[in-house]
Design an enzyme around this catalytic site. Structure first.
Site, PDB file in Angstrom:
ATOM      1  N   ARG A 110      22.039  19.477   0.682  1.00 22.48           N
ATOM      2  CA  ARG A 110      21.852  18.057   0.981  1.00 22.48           C
ATOM      3  C   ARG A 110      22.622  17.202  -0.018  1.00 22.48           C
ATOM      4  O   ARG A 110      22.494  17.384  -1.237  1.00 22.48           O
ATOM      5  CB  ARG A 110      20.362  17.698   0.944  1.00 22.48           C
ATOM      6  CG  ARG A 110      19.531  18.507   1.931  1.00 22.48           C
ATOM      7  CD  ARG A 110      19.843  18.142   3.375  1.00 22.48           C
ATOM      8  NE  ARG A 110      19.284  16.857   3.718  1.00 22.48           N
ATOM      9  CZ  ARG A 110      18.124  16.701   4.344  1.00 22.48           C
ATOM     10  NH1 ARG A 110      17.423  17.745   4.729  1.00 22.48           N
ATOM     11  NH2 ARG A 110      17.661  15.511   4.607  1.00 22.48           N
ATOM     12  N   PRO A 144       0.817  -1.203   0.000  1.00 26.70           N
ATOM     13  CA  PRO A 144       0.000   0.000   0.000  1.00 26.70           C
ATOM     14  C   PRO A 144       0.857   1.261   0.000  1.00 26.70           C
ATOM     15  O   PRO A 144       1.664   1.463   0.895  1.00 26.70           O
ATOM     16  CB  PRO A 144      -0.796  -0.099   1.309  1.00 26.70           C
ATOM     17  CG  PRO A 144      -0.604  -1.495   1.786  1.00 26.70           C
ATOM     18  CD  PRO A 144       0.681  -1.960   1.228  1.00 26.70           C
ATOM     19  N   GLU A 145       0.680   2.073  -0.998  1.00 27.30           N
ATOM     20  CA  GLU A 145       1.294   3.388  -0.991  1.00 27.30           C
ATOM     21  C   GLU A 145       0.147   4.369  -0.764  1.00 27.30           C
ATOM     22  O   GLU A 145      -0.988   3.958  -0.546  1.00 27.30           O
ATOM     23  CB  GLU A 145       2.019   3.647  -2.318  1.00 27.30           C
ATOM     24  CG  GLU A 145       3.202   2.692  -2.502  1.00 27.30           C
ATOM     25  CD  GLU A 145       4.462   3.367  -3.018  1.00 27.30           C
ATOM     26  OE1 GLU A 145       4.644   4.571  -2.791  1.00 27.30           O
ATOM     27  OE2 GLU A 145       5.267   2.678  -3.656  1.00 27.30           O
ATOM     28  N   ARG A 152       2.396  -9.717   6.900  1.00 26.30           N
ATOM     29  CA  ARG A 152       3.750  -9.425   7.396  1.00 26.30           C
ATOM     30  C   ARG A 152       3.779  -8.636   8.698  1.00 26.30           C
ATOM     31  O   ARG A 152       4.845  -8.394   9.252  1.00 26.30           O
ATOM     32  CB  ARG A 152       4.535  -8.688   6.319  1.00 26.30           C
ATOM     33  CG  ARG A 152       4.754  -9.594   5.128  1.00 26.30           C
ATOM     34  CD  ARG A 152       5.590  -8.956   4.073  1.00 26.30           C
ATOM     35  NE  ARG A 152       5.487  -9.767   2.861  1.00 26.30           N
ATOM     36  CZ  ARG A 152       5.999  -9.455   1.700  1.00 26.30           C
ATOM     37  NH1 ARG A 152       6.649  -8.323   1.561  1.00 26.30           N
ATOM     38  NH2 ARG A 152       5.865 -10.241   0.668  1.00 26.30           N
ATOM     39  N   HIS A 160      -3.983 -14.328   9.606  1.00 21.22           N
ATOM     40  CA  HIS A 160      -3.506 -12.971   9.324  1.00 21.22           C
ATOM     41  C   HIS A 160      -4.581 -11.897   9.445  1.00 21.22           C
ATOM     42  O   HIS A 160      -4.321 -10.739   9.155  1.00 21.22           O
ATOM     43  CB  HIS A 160      -2.849 -12.865   7.944  1.00 21.22           C
ATOM     44  CG  HIS A 160      -1.742 -13.845   7.728  1.00 21.22           C
ATOM     45  ND1 HIS A 160      -0.722 -14.024   8.636  1.00 21.22           N
ATOM     46  CD2 HIS A 160      -1.504 -14.712   6.722  1.00 21.22           C
ATOM     47  CE1 HIS A 160       0.098 -14.958   8.186  1.00 21.22           C
ATOM     48  NE2 HIS A 160      -0.362 -15.392   7.030  1.00 21.22           N
TER      49      HIS A 160
END
Length: 278
Positions: free
Chosen positions: A159, A2-3, A118, A100
């Site tokens: 940076r 999932p983003e 997970r 799960h």
DNA sequence: CACTAATCCTGGACGC
DNA sequence: TGCGTCCAGGATTAGT
């Protein structure tokens, strides 16, 4: 995994089913997620109502009002991690939880069930008068106007880290995960290894546009794919991506046919075209 | 402060 | 067929 678009799609998918509804029960079968599910959560939630379903970065925020009032009691924070998903179950009797499926939020006429093989996901509580440490130092939302070329250019000066790593830093901008970082850099024609401090303002403007386009498209796609949200299986939250470089190592670049290269940056795979991205 | 590496977990792919 | 090994990834935390 999932983003941000998947999380937004999930948010929009569950919202109409639970907003304004009273929580009847909260069932936990596996409290050991990324952080343990607070033991007092069932007590905090039961009998109270969902006031709003929001999203910040990849965190799903469910505001809970006390009893029948509009007084904010606190916020249930849910993160899907890398393999998590939520689904709404309407059919009664509710099916027995499978492996799960770690917790359920039970309402009068539906069940919201969390699945996460997970267990990188999280389920936390934030009281009305506090801000969770994990939400404190987040950068701007990528789709907001605050996230623009001027902003990120200014942030990047001095940076030395690679631009790919830089845009995945949640303090700089939230919600750009590994897949969309590669995709956005390809669209903007920027080499992922280039030092963040050495990218021009013009290139940053292109990168910001690319990130917004990539995320917008994915959200639009997710909305279509998950229209039938309640009957979706455990794979809810995932949808086919049109990936231009991610996972295409060795295959020809869609613009110039040059083989796509795979490298590792910050312990994550990066895919890019050595000709189109400089 | 800037940056890097380790860490949590398990399904799936792969080699033998 | 089955077993062992490796990899994927989000984001915090520890370490340099």
């Amino acid at each position: 995994m999932p983003e941000l678009p998947e999380v937004e799609t999930t948010r929009a998918g569950i919202e109409p089913h639970i907003i304004g509804h009273q929580i009847k029960a909260f069932h936990v079968r596996q409290p050991q997620l990324r952080w343990p599910i607070p033991t007092e959560l069932a007590t905090l939630l039961t009998g109270n109502r969902v006031q709003a379903v929001r999203r910040r970065a990849k965190y799903l925020l469910i505001d809970i009002a006390a009893g029948k009032s509009e007084d904010l009691l606190g916020t249930l924070i849910i993160h899907l991690g890398m393999s998590g998903s939520l689904r709404v179950i309407n059919a009664k009797p509710y099916p027995d939880p499978k492996k799960h499926e770690h917790f359920d939020i039970e309402f009068d006429d539906c069940l919201v069930r969390f699945n996460d093989p997970r267990r990188f996901g999280a389920c936390l509580w934030q009281a009305a008068d506090e801000v969770d440490s994990r939400l404190q130092h987040l950068g701007p939302e990528p789709l907001s106007d605050t996230f623009n070329g001027d902003y990120i250019f200014a942030k990047s000066r001095g940076r030395s880290s690679a631009i790919k790593t830089f845009i995945m830093d949640q303090r700089i901008v939230v919600g750009v995960g590994n897949i969309y970082a590669s995709e956005s850099l390809f669209l903007a024609g920027i080499n992922p290894k280039k030092a963040a401090g050495k990218v021009s303002k013009k290139k940053y403007q292109e990168l910001v546009s690319a990130i917004k386009i990539v995320l917008d498209n994915a959200i639009a796609q997710g909305g279509t794919t998950l229209r039938d949200f309640t009957s979706s299986d455990g794979k809810a939250g995932y949808f086919a991506q049109e990936l231009r470089v991610y996972g295409r190592e060795g295959l020809g670049c869609i613009q110039c046919q040059q083989p796509i290269k795979q490298i590792v940056q910050g312990q994550r795979s990066t895919f890019y075209c050595t000709k189109c991205q400089r």
